[in-house]
Design a protein around this motif. Structure first.
Motif, mmCIF file in Angstrom:
data_model
loop_
_atom_site.group_PDB
_atom_site.id
_atom_site.type_symbol
_atom_site.label_atom_id
_atom_site.label_comp_id
_atom_site.label_asym_id
_atom_site.label_seq_id
_atom_site.Cartn_x
_atom_site.Cartn_y
_atom_site.Cartn_z
ATOM 1 N N VAL B 118 0.825 -1.220 0.000
ATOM 2 C CA VAL B 118 0.000 0.000 0.000
ATOM 3 C C VAL B 118 0.864 1.277 0.000
ATOM 4 O O VAL B 118 1.945 1.280 0.559
ATOM 5 N N PRO B 119 0.363 2.342 -0.627
ATOM 6 C CA PRO B 119 1.156 3.583 -0.642
ATOM 7 C C PRO B 119 1.219 4.296 0.711
ATOM 8 O O PRO B 119 2.143 5.059 0.964
ATOM 9 N N GLY B 156 10.358 4.589 8.920
ATOM 10 C CA GLY B 156 9.972 5.576 7.907
ATOM 11 C C GLY B 156 9.464 4.915 6.639
ATOM 12 O O GLY B 156 9.422 3.688 6.535
ATOM 13 N N PRO B 157 9.053 5.739 5.661
ATOM 14 C CA PRO B 157 8.602 5.194 4.383
ATOM 15 C C PRO B 157 9.789 4.646 3.583
ATOM 16 O O PRO B 157 10.937 4.871 3.946
ATOM 17 N N SER B 158 9.490 3.938 2.489
ATOM 18 C CA SER B 158 10.577 3.393 1.681
ATOM 19 C C SER B 158 11.288 4.530 0.967
ATOM 20 O O SER B 158 10.710 5.584 0.711
ATOM 21 N N ARG B 159 12.565 4.322 0.691
ATOM 22 C CA ARG B 159 13.374 5.407 0.130
ATOM 23 C C ARG B 159 14.474 4.856 -0.751
ATOM 24 O O ARG B 159 14.843 3.686 -0.654
ATOM 25 N N THR B 168 14.934 10.041 -2.531
ATOM 26 C CA THR B 168 13.581 10.056 -3.054
ATOM 27 C C THR B 168 12.742 9.109 -2.202
ATOM 28 O O THR B 168 13.134 7.966 -1.961
ATOM 29 N N VAL B 171 9.578 4.022 -2.876
ATOM 30 C CA VAL B 171 10.005 3.185 -4.002
ATOM 31 C C VAL B 171 9.063 1.996 -4.046
ATOM 32 O O VAL B 171 7.906 2.141 -4.440
ATOM 33 N N HIS B 172 9.502 0.833 -3.592
ATOM 34 C CA HIS B 172 8.628 -0.335 -3.675
ATOM 35 C C HIS B 172 7.656 -0.408 -2.501
ATOM 36 O O HIS B 172 6.555 -0.897 -2.620
ATOM 37 N N GLY B 173 8.067 0.097 -1.374
ATOM 38 C CA GLY B 173 7.203 0.080 -0.194
ATOM 39 C C GLY B 173 6.402 1.371 -0.117
ATOM 40 O O GLY B 173 6.374 2.152 -1.064
ATOM 41 N N PRO B 174 5.743 1.603 1.045
ATOM 42 C CA PRO B 174 4.892 2.786 1.193
ATOM 43 C C PRO B 174 5.629 4.109 0.961
ATOM 44 O O PRO B 174 6.827 4.206 1.176
ATOM 45 N N LYS B 175 4.839 5.094 0.528
ATOM 46 C CA LYS B 175 5.384 6.438 0.340
ATOM 47 C C LYS B 175 5.185 7.266 1.608
ATOM 48 O O LYS B 175 5.796 8.304 1.778
#
Lengths: 722, 190
Positions: B118-119, B156-159, B168, B171-175
């Motif tokens: 999920v985003p 944290g979110p994926s980066r 940025t 990426v593949h995981g949540p934003k």
């Protein structure tokens, strides 16, 4: 010696401004972010812990593998031990065929790059998708990773956009956020459709059979979640004894690799977990672990290379390497790049493959300083160099030169002749600005000093030593540069030590310390030099042996012992010499320093730390104290004061194209400091830096600490009397 | 755990996770959590959410709260729904104050589907599950009857910084990652 093709690769890399820019920016930012990430943590303690648990695993390797296999199997994993890359590939290929795999998704695995696993699976008709963004870019571009942690660091966003446009049949703009979005969308399909996942691991815990991986993008999590078949391909060096030992590596790896406190994701997988199968059912997945050797055991069984097991693959050694920063990873020619990569290449590929890249090491030791696994990478590279030298021999010209150097009479008479023969090049100046033809690379960025008219060994006889309150006797070891190029440094050393109450003697039989032979891989000649000097210096008869060249001091203190360890009589003399040998500024400091004083004339100086003095001997506060005790001297620290100047002995002759830009950076830092004079403690650094300044900024001078004392304290006594 | 100590750990956690682009909240009860998460969903314009049932979500009656506001809530069939759902909600086992990390210690594949595909991932956690350091966390996991089949730290979110070293997010995981601490004792996840 580096061959022509290799030289071509270097010049191509140097001409690539994109690469230079990206690597340069990263190198600068890395140092700062790493430091920040370790704030409040004791790096030494963390690295001690890593060295302890990893060296335990290395010396109990069979036990570790057995225990890991037992535990992982008990949790339902199938463990396969592959002694070669070929075996690992066959096992995974057979498994994929049995499971009728059509699509494979991979999270990052350097081991799979090492054995070219993708090629095997793809030639069997399977689709193989890398999912780490950097790996995917490199895969689409048909290249190899240029860095262990950042595979595509050599590419710009424009190049990435071109690669994407070409492969995805739609135009991609060179906007990083958009490119990442494209990757998310494209790779999402691969994750959802894949029937096999392949991952690498950062750790394999023997106690529990657990595999641990650190990722930022989330690809490791998805690979461990979606495909109903999951294979971990793991090098045996990833073994760690106990579960809680992983703490140390978790503390160091993200900090050292990317300057993060922790990666976005840490995934620990123990045995198969449930997964969705295509028919909608949820069952335990098919879970395989391939533990691969592929040349590693040979490396760990070799006493000199055993410590490579302590490497946690953070690549910090690459990030701080002045040579890597200039040429990038692809020059190294194989999967593993940089200093540690050269060593790994030697064992997992072949000795021949390591032959060229090992030349790139400056021996500056910066990598060892930041290594969380406490590997002495330069020492290991030197060992490779020496083994290669012993096996294949050095090229004739090098061998000839080193044979001359280890023959004192011949060498010294040649230097005396050179002092006369150099006249056409010096045109009456004390430096050589240009050399003809193939030697011109040597003087392109810097002038070379002329050989002194009167060598120090002759000057010495004319020096009148004025010693009050006599305390003892010190033997002066001059080394070639002080003896034949910078005799004035020797004068400064004598004057300062006389003031401390010591008589200085100059044993005439001394000659080259053998460092050129050592660093070029000629242990035979290095040994000859060691014996010659041990016999000449007769350390037994003096209180100290002083040298004002840290490279020579390192030879007297360390190399001689190593070179002669197999000869008990000489070894004990080497030991005696090692105990008594001290570098000038260290000795002067230990003797209590000079009474503060000087001519009081304001002089802004900046100090350059020589690699051997700072990193081999841990001496860096002492010379600064000596400088600031000299009245009139104002010390201004330059940026990166302990970064190599690029001299590195024969390096500047072998690779003037690399030595030049490294020197440029040093000169920039010196100029930016605003100092009038740069002070050094190493005649090699002095030669490099003063040569560069002469070409670029003749108003700025470089001098040795001993010379500065000589200049600034000429009238100290008179001043005191007043 | 003493209240002051808990506050201290929470504050550390919040500072750390905000440094890596995570959002962090703390409420007294599961019902308050339900209100808060509902508001977050509305604010972010979320129309549907994958909710993996947990002690906090049940006690806080999450499903009803969200549905009343017109949000579609999926509580099963996660393999089908998570690739397209706009957000996912799971309860996690522990939090590491030193790092601002969440710890999932659970072999259940749905736990990962609802938090990875999920985003936006909304993570619920009992405040008393905060552990001071990484070292303590490793010891806690080690002391479980066996190491769970999957243990995942989320910070944290994926980066990525794989292109030109430019950071940025997503990426593949949540934003986006939203963490909600609940003080009321409702029990941890299995």
């Amino acid at each position: 010696m580096a061959d022509k093709q290799f030289k071509k690769k270097i010049s191509d890399a140097l001409d690539n401004n994109v690469l230079r820019g990206a690597l340069g920016r990263f190198g600068d930012a890395y140092v700062i972010s790493r430091e920040k990430a370790y704030e409040g943590y004791d790096f030494k303690e963390i690295s001690d812990n890593i060295a302890e648990v990893k060296s335990y695993a290395a010396s109990h390797l069979d036990e570790m593998i057995d225990q890991f296999e037992k535990q992982a199997t008990a949790r339902g994993a199938k463990v396969y031990r592959a002694s070669t890359g070929e075996e690992a590939k066959q096992y995974i290929l057979e498994l994929a065929k049995k499971k009728e795999v059509k699509r494979v998704v991979k999270s990052k695995s350097m081991v799979s790059e090492e054995i070219l696993l993708n090629k095997t699976l793809m030639s069997a008709g399977m689709e193989v998708q890398e999912s780490d963004l950097g790996e995917w870019i490199v895969q689409l571009a048909g290249q190899h990773p240029s860095h262990m942690v950042m595979p595509a660091i050599h590419m710009t966003k424009e190049e990435v956009a071109d690669v994407f446009s070409g492969h995805l049949h739609k135009l991609n703009q060179p906007v990083i956020a958009e490119l990442v979005k494209t990757a998310r969308e494209e790779l999402r399909k691969s994750f959802l459709e894949a029937d096999m996942g392949i991952s690498g691991a950062n750790m394999a815990i023997a106690e529990t059979g657990t595999l641990i991986m650190l990722t930022n993008e989330g690809n490791g999590r998805l690979t461990s979640t979606l495909p109903p078949t999951h294979v971990f391909l793991v090098g045996i060096e990833k073994l760690v004894p106990n579960f809680e030992d992983a703490t140390h590596i978790l503390q160091a790896l993200p900090r050292s690799a990317t300057g993060q406190q922790i990666t976005s994701y840490v995934s620990m997988v123990t045995g198969p977990t449930p997964a969705y199968y295509p028919d909608g059912t949820v069952q335990d997945k098919e879970f395989h672990i391939v533990l691969m050797d592929n040349g590693r055991r040979k490396m760990y069984e070799d006493e000199k290379f055993k410590k490579t097991f302590q490497c946690i693959r953070c690549a910090s050694c690459l990030n701080v390497c002045p040579a890597f920063q200039l040429v990038g990873g692809h020059v190294y020619g194989h999967i593993y790049t940089g200093g540690i990569g050269t060593i790994l290449t030697n064992f997992v590929n072949s000795e021949k493959d390591a032959q060229n890249p090992q030349n790139l090491c400056l021996q500056c030791g910066k990598c060892s300083e930041v290594c969380p696994g406490q590997l002495d990478i330069p020492q290991m590279i030197l060992e490779l160099r020496n083994r290669m030298g012993e096996k294949t021999g050095l090229p004739f010209t090098q061998k000839f030169a080193l044979d001359v150097v280890s023959n004192r009479r011949l060498f010294h008479s040649m230097l005396r002749m050179a002092s006369i023969a150099q006249k056409p090049f010096t045109k009456g100046q004390p430096v050589i600005r240009h050399l003809p033809m193939f030697l011109s690379g040597l003087t392109e960025k810097k002038s070379l000093p002329a050989v002194a008219k009167v060598p120090f060994r002759d000057v010495f006889k004319t020096i009148k030593q004025d010693i009050k309150n006599r305390k003892g006797k010190i033997a002066l070891y001059a080394g070639c540069l002080i003896d034949f190029v910078y005799p004035r440094i020797g004068e400064g050393v004598i004057k300062a030590l006389n003031e401390k109450g010591y008589e200085v003697v100059f044993p005439d039989g001394q000659s080259c310390c053998g460092a050129p032979a050592t660093y070029m891989g000629d242990r035979g000649n290095a040994r000859k030099c060691a014996i010659m000097n041990i016999e000449a210096l007769e350390a037994e008869k003096v209180d100290y042996v002083v040298s004002a060249c840290p490279t020579c001091t390192h030879a007297l203190k360390e190399s001689f012992k190593e070179l002669l360890h197999d000869d008990p009589a000489l070894a004990s003399r080497a030991e005696e010499l090692s105990k008594k040998a001290k570098d000038f500024s260290k000795l002067l400091f230990d003797l209590g320093g000079l009474t503060p004083g000087g001519d009081g004339i304001p002089l802004k100086v900046t100090y350059h730390d020589s690699c051997h003095l700072k990193r081999s001997m841990g001496v860096y506060t002492e010379p600064r104290k000596i400088l600031t005790d000299t009245s009139g001297v104002q010390l201004i620290e330059m940026k990166e004061s302990d970064r190599c100047c690029g001299f590195a002995g024969s390096y500047s002759i072998k690779f003037p194209e690399l030595s030049g830009p490294i020197l440029d950076r040093k000169l920039n830092n010196i100029e930016e400091s605003g100092a009038d004079v740069v002070v050094v403690d190493c005649p090699g650094c002095l030669m490099q830096i003063s040569g560069g300044l002469d070409k670029r900024n003749p108003g700025l001078k470089a001098i040795h600490t001993a010379e500065l004392l000589l200049d600034k304290r000429k009238n100290v006594k008179k001043n005191r009397v007043k | 755990m003493h209240k002051d100590q808990q506050d201290d750990l929470y504050n550390k956690f919040k500072t750390k996770i905000e440094l890596v682009s995570g959002e962090c909240y703390r409420v007294n009860t599961a019902l308050e959590a339900s209100e808060l998460v509902c508001n977050v969903l509305i604010e972010k314009g979320i129309k549907d959410v994958a909710l993996l049932n947990s002690p906090i979500s049940q006690k806080g009656d999450f499903v009803n709260t969200f549905e009343k506001k017109g949000i579609i809530v999926y509580t099963d069939n996660f393999r089908q729904v998570t690739p397209d759902a706009q957000a996912g909600i799971t309860q996690v086992n522990y939090g590491i104050a030193e790092l601002g990390s969440l710890v999932q210690a659970d072999a259940d594949v749905n736990q990962r589907l609802c938090s990875t595909l999920v985003p936006i991932h909304i993570a619920l956690i009992s405040t008393d599950k905060l552990i001071p350091t990484l070292k303590d966390t490793m010891a806690t996991i080690h002391s479980l009857p066996e190491i769970p089949g999957f243990v995942g730290f989320i910070t944290g979110p994926s980066r990525t910084s794989d292109i030109e070293r430019v950071l940025t997010i997503g990426v593949h995981g949540p934003k986006q990652l939203v963490v909600v601490f609940v003080d009321e004792e409702v029990g941890g996840v299995a």
